[in-house]
Design an enzyme around this catalytic site. Structure first.
Site, PDB file in Angstrom:
ATOM      1  CG  HIS A   1      46.288  44.082  27.144  1.00 44.06           C
ATOM      2  ND1 HIS A   1      44.948  44.394  27.242  1.00 44.06           N
ATOM      3  CD2 HIS A   1      46.884  44.652  28.210  1.00 44.06           C
ATOM      4  CE1 HIS A   1      44.751  45.139  28.315  1.00 44.06           C
ATOM      5  NE2 HIS A   1      45.910  45.310  28.924  1.00 44.06           N
TER       6      HIS A   1
ATOM      7  CB  CYS B   1      44.277  43.429  31.539  1.00 43.92           C
ATOM      8  SG  CYS B   1      45.206  44.754  32.341  1.00 43.92           S
TER       9      CYS B   1
ATOM     10  CD  GLU C   1      43.560  43.141  24.153  1.00 45.61           C
ATOM     11  OE1 GLU C   1      43.440  44.160  24.848  1.00 45.61           O
ATOM     12  OE2 GLU C   1      43.957  42.046  24.615  1.00 45.61           O
TER      13      GLU C   1
END
Length: 225
Positions: free
Chosen positions: A149, A61, A151
């Site tokens: 993202h 990001c 994660e």
């Protein structure tokens, strides 16, 4: 860091402006996301030498934007933010970052600014209908970026993308087991408490509950209130 450890690889959290020389012996570096803009005064930055170490780097990001801004790419301010699901079109399926993954996959976006021009040596790896440059890579220098993202659980193949970077591109070894850390953490608690009692506030979340449990194990119920 927790997502890296879940893959069985140790991870250390550092300030973004850490000197590049202190990271020269690392297997890889991940530059995390955040709400800042590269154009804001005082926004997080990196030592430019980090991108010339030869150590693999993944920008997530804001991290992707920071890589492009630090090199000779271009970041454009967004008029409004994008937050939610998006469909990623992987245009460089041969890239090791997306090895073994589908060319169409669900990702989670949370950003305002975005990369609008690639730095020299980079190629476009992925895009969405609302983000023309959703992933970038310079395979020779092992520098990568994703606007989404990986994660978070909402990115369907996020764990696999991180695994490709950490185990494949970085060549890290699976050598970290959280169970093996318990005895060491308990010993650290005993040394820190140094015979004193502990008055412990618990928020009810996972982190504080785990910390309380470790204190209880290390010191016993008669010393933890």
């Amino acid at each position: 860091a927790r997502k890296v450890r879940e893959l069985g690889v140790s991870a250390e959290v550092c300030h973004s402006d850490i000197q590049a020389s202190k990271l020269a012996n690392r297997k890889g570096v991940i530059i995390s996301g955040g709400p800042s803009s590269v154009y804001e005064a005082g926004s997080p930055t990196i030592d430019p030498a980090l991108l010339a170490l030869g150590v693999p780097v993944l920008g997530i990001c804001y991290g992707q934007q920071l890589i492009a801004h630090t090199l000779d790419g271009k970041v454009t301010k967004g008029e409004k933010g994008e937050y939610g699901f998006a469909e990623l079109d992987v245009v460089a399926a041969a890239s090791p970052l997306f090895a073994g993954l589908p060319t169409q996959q669900q990702v989670w976006m949370s950003h305002r600014d975005s990369v609008s021009a690639l730095p020299t040596g980079f190629e476009l790896l992925g895009r969405t209908s609302t983000c023309a440059i959703a992933s970038i890579g310079d395979h020779a220098r092992k520098l990568f970026g994703v606007q989404f993202h990986p994660e978070v659980i909402h990115t369907r193949h996020g764990a696999a993308i991180l695994k490709n970077f950490i185990l494949g591109i970085c060549g890290a070894a699976v050598d970290w087991n959280p169970e093996g850390q318990i005895e060491e953490l308990e010993e650290q608690i005993r040394r820190t408490a140094a015979g004193r009692n502990v008055f412990f506030f618990v928020s009810g979340g996972v982190d504080s509950t785990v910390a309380y449990t470790l204190c209880l194990r290390a010191l016993g119920p008669e010393r933890v209130w």
